[in-house]
Design an enzyme around this catalytic site. Structure first.
Site, PDB file in Angstrom:
ATOM      1  N   LYS A 480       1.387  -8.547   1.892  1.00 18.21           N
ATOM      2  CA  LYS A 480       0.973  -8.532   0.175  1.00 18.21           C
ATOM      3  C   LYS A 480       1.571  -7.303  -0.062  1.00 18.21           C
ATOM      4  O   LYS A 480       0.812  -6.092   0.338  1.00 18.21           O
ATOM      5  CB  LYS A 480      -0.052  -9.173  -0.263  1.00 18.21           C
ATOM      6  CG  LYS A 480      -0.126  -8.867  -1.954  1.00 18.21           C
ATOM      7  CD  LYS A 480      -1.447  -9.332  -2.236  1.00 18.21           C
ATOM      8  CE  LYS A 480      -1.869  -9.334  -3.816  1.00 18.21           C
ATOM      9  NZ  LYS A 480      -3.202  -9.700  -4.028  1.00 18.21           N
ATOM     10  N   TRP A 481       2.811  -6.899  -0.794  1.00 18.06           N
ATOM     11  CA  TRP A 481       3.422  -5.693  -1.012  1.00 18.06           C
ATOM     12  C   TRP A 481       3.166  -5.347  -2.420  1.00 18.06           C
ATOM     13  O   TRP A 481       3.796  -5.947  -3.208  1.00 18.06           O
ATOM     14  CB  TRP A 481       4.835  -5.995  -0.864  1.00 18.06           C
ATOM     15  CG  TRP A 481       5.604  -4.333  -0.851  1.00 18.06           C
ATOM     16  CD1 TRP A 481       5.687  -3.671  -2.116  1.00 18.06           C
ATOM     17  CD2 TRP A 481       6.269  -3.891  -0.076  1.00 18.06           C
ATOM     18  NE1 TRP A 481       6.420  -2.415  -1.875  1.00 18.06           N
ATOM     19  CE2 TRP A 481       6.703  -2.651  -0.759  1.00 18.06           C
ATOM     20  CE3 TRP A 481       6.832  -3.976   1.358  1.00 18.06           C
ATOM     21  CZ2 TRP A 481       7.742  -1.775   0.013  1.00 18.06           C
ATOM     22  CZ3 TRP A 481       7.606  -3.080   2.039  1.00 18.06           C
ATOM     23  CH2 TRP A 481       8.134  -2.048   1.463  1.00 18.06           C
ATOM     24  N   ASP A 482       2.145  -4.527  -2.677  1.00 15.44           N
ATOM     25  CA  ASP A 482       1.487  -4.293  -3.964  1.00 15.44           C
ATOM     26  C   ASP A 482       2.252  -2.694  -4.377  1.00 15.44           C
ATOM     27  O   ASP A 482       2.746  -2.086  -3.901  1.00 15.44           O
ATOM     28  CB  ASP A 482      -0.100  -4.152  -3.977  1.00 15.44           C
ATOM     29  CG  ASP A 482      -0.538  -4.631  -5.132  1.00 15.44           C
ATOM     30  OD1 ASP A 482       0.071  -4.605  -6.294  1.00 15.44           O
ATOM     31  OD2 ASP A 482      -1.843  -4.522  -5.340  1.00 15.44           O
ATOM     32  N   ASN A 484       0.858  -0.591  -7.850  1.00 11.24           N
ATOM     33  CA  ASN A 484      -0.255  -0.594  -9.098  1.00 11.24           C
ATOM     34  C   ASN A 484      -0.128   0.625  -9.903  1.00 11.24           C
ATOM     35  O   ASN A 484      -1.038   0.736 -10.710  1.00 11.24           O
ATOM     36  CB  ASN A 484      -1.600  -0.674  -8.227  1.00 11.24           C
ATOM     37  CG  ASN A 484      -1.804  -1.993  -7.946  1.00 11.24           C
ATOM     38  OD1 ASN A 484      -1.782  -2.864  -8.494  1.00 11.24           O
ATOM     39  ND2 ASN A 484      -2.248  -2.154  -6.603  1.00 11.24           N
ATOM     40  N   ASP A 552      -2.532 -10.963 -12.360  1.00  8.76           N
ATOM     41  CA  ASP A 552      -3.988 -10.768 -12.143  1.00  8.76           C
ATOM     42  C   ASP A 552      -4.639 -11.661 -12.816  1.00  8.76           C
ATOM     43  O   ASP A 552      -6.006 -11.619 -12.426  1.00  8.76           O
ATOM     44  CB  ASP A 552      -4.194  -9.385 -12.072  1.00  8.76           C
ATOM     45  CG  ASP A 552      -3.943  -8.309 -10.707  1.00  8.76           C
ATOM     46  OD1 ASP A 552      -3.635  -9.060  -9.962  1.00  8.76           O
ATOM     47  OD2 ASP A 552      -4.087  -7.276 -11.056  1.00  8.76           O
TER      48      ASP A 552
HETATM   49  C1  DGJ Z   1      -3.349  -5.537  -7.841  1.00 12.57           C
HETATM   50  C2  DGJ Z   1      -3.047  -6.833  -7.242  1.00 12.57           C
HETATM   51  O1  DGJ Z   1      -2.489  -7.439  -8.345  1.00 12.57           O
HETATM   52  C3  DGJ Z   1      -4.488  -7.683  -6.828  1.00 12.57           C
HETATM   53  O2  DGJ Z   1      -4.038  -9.072  -6.508  1.00 12.57           O
HETATM   54  C4  DGJ Z   1      -5.048  -6.899  -5.746  1.00 12.57           C
HETATM   55  O3  DGJ Z   1      -4.428  -6.955  -4.568  1.00 12.57           O
HETATM   56  C5  DGJ Z   1      -5.227  -5.382  -6.258  1.00 12.57           C
HETATM   57  N1  DGJ Z   1      -4.161  -4.971  -6.719  1.00 12.57           N
HETATM   58  C6  DGJ Z   1      -5.833  -4.388  -4.803  1.00 12.57           C
HETATM   59  O4  DGJ Z   1      -5.993  -3.272  -5.386  1.00 12.57           O
END
Ligand code: DGJ
Length: 734
Positions: A480-482, A484, A552
């Site tokens: 899963k490549w996040d 943020n 989310d």
């Molecule tokens: C944001 C993602 O959308 C979530 O699903 C989760 O992976 C968090 N980051 C983790 O910090």
């Protein structure tokens, strides 16, 4: 031949599925837009000329007969400065003279089989050259020796044209690109009352569909956040007044790009409509040195005569066949269990093993360890960039954990946020200059983190090496490549002063380079895109990652709107959707497990809760959901979506997926707020065959009925007994 050149008229006619796109070279050498819409005869003539009419305050083009003004001529790649006062597609600044004036004229063209790749950028592809034909038109400004290559590709089986532009400096002076959009189309006044359709929102309410009537002036959506963003999406459509899911002309644009974009429509003084998309010119310039070139991203342009539903199905089919990574596009996606909402940062090895075990017992196929497994990341204030296991939480290490998970008969996946660094990290302490920043300015933190300067190859190489080490050592089949946060204080230490406004685009190019490297080296790994949920849900990411965490917000009722909006452009197989705990963590709503399952199982399906905490009855329901999903999963990969009831319009939502051969369909209906003593509601199905007899099954009931009855008479929706109820029918040819 799907691209025809009529020498007598200097006109090109492109046949794209059941649509035609036509353009021509005017007597003055201008590239003129002629037509885009339902298919015309292949002779390529069509309605080629616009009436020549002299009008006040629309100056004649220098040297051209009276009445020829760029301000009224429909064009394919307009520039500013010599009689067109509308929004340009392309702008150049000449640092030596300060001039911004350009005169692009036709130079030559080629028509070839297949489709070239775009340098440094993701693009749609064909596996056989017969599957596409490409027209390349070379425009030139003779004075500057500046060339523009416009690429148009048609795919005979799809009502789709892709366009892109490449700029080449063949002269000997430095030039600065100030705007290089990917496509511009000048429609006539017929579109003046069309609706502008956009997907806009915010974190945890991404891609809400908005419709607004075109009006004089400019209507635009854009991102200047460094990513395509939660707030806007690089997609828009122009839908005929009154168009709905089944009827009406729709033109759609979708940019294969994950950074700052601009999508805009301008209705001019004569109600003509100019529709454009490309890299956002805001805070963007590009130094074009002599001998160098610049590639603008590709745009996917769709024409549908059968409404928004037709548009979506055309785009979905096209993306499934020509955009998603080949290794994954036809593969069933594993049913996963993610620990994020189950634990957040608060876990240890025992907890994780027990969650994974409960998932394996109920039939999930992949366990994903989310954020918090590395450095000393007990909250979001630390450790991004230090991709080394936290032995306090996982004393026996990641490989050991992965082996234990695999011993349960399921795969192991892991979360990363490769583009980021925490100020509290070894990485930052060793390389404080590796983040995007401007010297002597405070560095804005968002979620306590900074963005790594992926425009720099040494930064990318270091991150690649750290992550690849884990992917070599640990048996991981999913990442899963996040991502943020958005980009601020845009600047790069490696670029000189004149190039600082290249940083945002170079960041995106760097991202594509590193994602491409991971895809190449680890083809067995399924990469899922994520950006605080669906903050980067765009075709650029989908070229490397066949599914994206959609939001989310995992509440089933919120997801109705989010998934409905997302499905306007993107196939269901790309829309990751999970069943999570109630009360829901984002909105506090309690919905039935059944409804959560029904809503999530029409995407890339998974769970995001501690399944071990469920009651025995709930566990058995989860088992059934998983078993059921396995049987309908092929529909998600290759079926066609029909949206039946919009959650934007009423207190219900319904949609169905139909297999390519029309032999099978899954129909879902969700009641939002239950209506007392409501009228009997019917759901008219679509996409089935009138000739076929189907069995219809729901909740243990089954009956036989022909496709035309299902499509014209429809199914009765049972009266709900409370809010948030749902029902699913499985329709199968006998
Ligand atoms: C944001 C993602 O959308 C979530 O699903 C989760 O992976 C968090 N980051 C983790 O910090």
């Amino acid at each position: 031949m799907h691209i025809h050149y009529d020498v007598t008229q200097s006109q090109f006619s492109l046949q794209a599925g059941n649509a035609t796109y036509a353009l021509k070279v005017s007597k003055q050498g201008l590239l003129q837009h002629v037509y885009w819409g339902p298919q015309l005869s292949t002779s390529g003539t069509g309605p080629s000329s616009v009436p020549i009419q002299e009008r006040g305050y629309t100056p004649n083009l220098a040297g051209a007969p009276n009445g020829i003004s760029l301000d009224t001529l429909p064009q394919e790649f307009p520039t500013y400065g010599n009689s067109d006062f509308r929004e340009p597609a392309f702008e150049i600044f000449q640092p030596e003279t300060g001039s911004r004036i350009l005169s692009l004229r036709y130079n030559s063209h080629t028509i070839s089989e297949g489709k070239p790749k775009l340098e440094g950028l993701p693009s749609t592809y064909v596996e056989c050259v017969e599957d596409a034909e490409t027209l390349t038109i070379l425009l030139e400004d003779a004075r500057l020796q500046l060339q523009v290559e416009l690429h148009y590709t048609v795919f005979p089986k799809h009502p789709i044209i892709t366009r892109s532009a490449r700029i080449l400096n063949k002269g000997n002076q430095n030039l600065e690109i100030r705007r290089a959009l990917s496509a511009s189309v000048d429609f006539d006044a017929e579109l003046s009352d069309y609706k502008f359709v956009q997907l806009s929102g915010a974190w945890i309410r991404e891609r809400d569909a908005h419709f607004s009537t075109l009006r004089p002036g400019v209507q635009a959506i854009s991102s200047q956040r460094g990513t395509s963003s939660h707030q806007q999406n690089p997609f828009f459509a122009l839908a005929e007044k009154g168009a709905n899911e089944t009827d009406g002309s729709v033109y759609a644009y979708n940019l294969i790009y994950s950074g700052n974009f601009l999508a805009q429509v301008e209705q001019d003084q004569f109600q003509c409509v100019r529709a454009q998309i490309g890299i956002n010119p805001f805070d963007f310039t590009w130094q074009l040195k002599p001998g160098s070139s610049f590639q603008a991203p590709e745009v996917v342009m769709t024409y549908a005569a059968d409404g928004l539903g037709g548009m979506s199905r055309a785009m979905h089919r096209f993306y499934r066949q020509h955009l998603l990574p080949i290794a994954w596009r036809d593969q069933p996606r594993p049913i996963l269990l993610n620990n994020w909402e189950a634990t957040y940062f608060d876990f240890d090895a025992n907890k994780i093993e027990s969650i994974a075990t409960s998932g394996a017992e109920l039939g999930v196929e992949l366990f994903v360890l989310d954020d918090g497994w590395f450095g000393h990341r007990d909250d979001d204030r630390t450790s991004l960039g230090d991709w080394v296991v936290d032995h306090n939480k996982l004393p026996d290490g990641l490989e050991n954990l992965a082996q234990k998970v695999k011993a349960q008969g399921i795969e192991f996946g892991l979360w990363f946020e490769p583009e980021m660094v925490s100020p509290d990290s070894e990485l930052y302490r060793s390389h404080p200059d590796w983040c995007i920043h401007v010297p002597d300015r405070p560095r804005t933190e968002s979620r306590n983190q900074l963005v790594l300067d992926f425009s720099r190859s040494e930064v990318r190489d270091a991150i690649y090496a750290r992550i690849a080490k884990i992917l070599y050592e640990v048996p991981i089949t999913y990442v899963k490549w996040d991502m943020n946060r958005h980009l601020t204080e845009l600047g790069s230490l490696r670029l000189d002063a004149t190039q600082q406004q290249e940083t945002a685009h170079r960041f995106v190019l760097g991202l594509y380079e590193i994602m491409g490297r991971f895809n190449q080296e680890f083809p067995h790994i399924l990469f899922e895109g994520c950006s605080g949920g669906g903050g980067r849900f765009d075709p650029g990411i989908l070229a490397y990652m066949p599914q994206i965490w959609t939001s989310d917000n995992s509440d089933a009722i919120s997801r109705l709107r989010i998934q409905y909006g997302t499905s306007l452009a993107y196939p269901l197989s790309t829309i990751a959707a999970h069943v999570s705990a109630v009360p829901n963590h984002q909105v506090g709503r309690t919905t039935p497990l059944r409804t959560r399952g029904h809503v999530a199982c029409t995407g890339a399906f998974g769970y995001e809760l501690d399944l071990g905490t469920l009651t025995e009855a709930e566990k058995s329901e989860v088992c059934s959901q998983i078993e059921f999903y396995k049987t309908v999963r092929p529909l998600l990969i290759s079926g066609d979506l029909y949206r039946l009831k919009s959650p934007y319009e009423s207190q219900e939502a319904a949609w169905m997926i139909v297999s390519e051969d029309r032999h099978e369909a899954l129909v879902t209906h969700v009641t939002v707020l239950n209506e007392p003593n409501a009228p009997a509601r019917r759901l008219k199905l679509q996409g089935l065959s009138s000739e076929i007899k189907y069995s219809v099954r729901a909740d243990g009931d089954s009956y036989t009925v022909s496709g035309d009855v299902l499509m014209h008479q429809g199914l009765f929706v049972p009266q709900a007994s409370s809010d948030f109820e749902s029902i699913q029918w499985l329709v199968q040819a006998l």
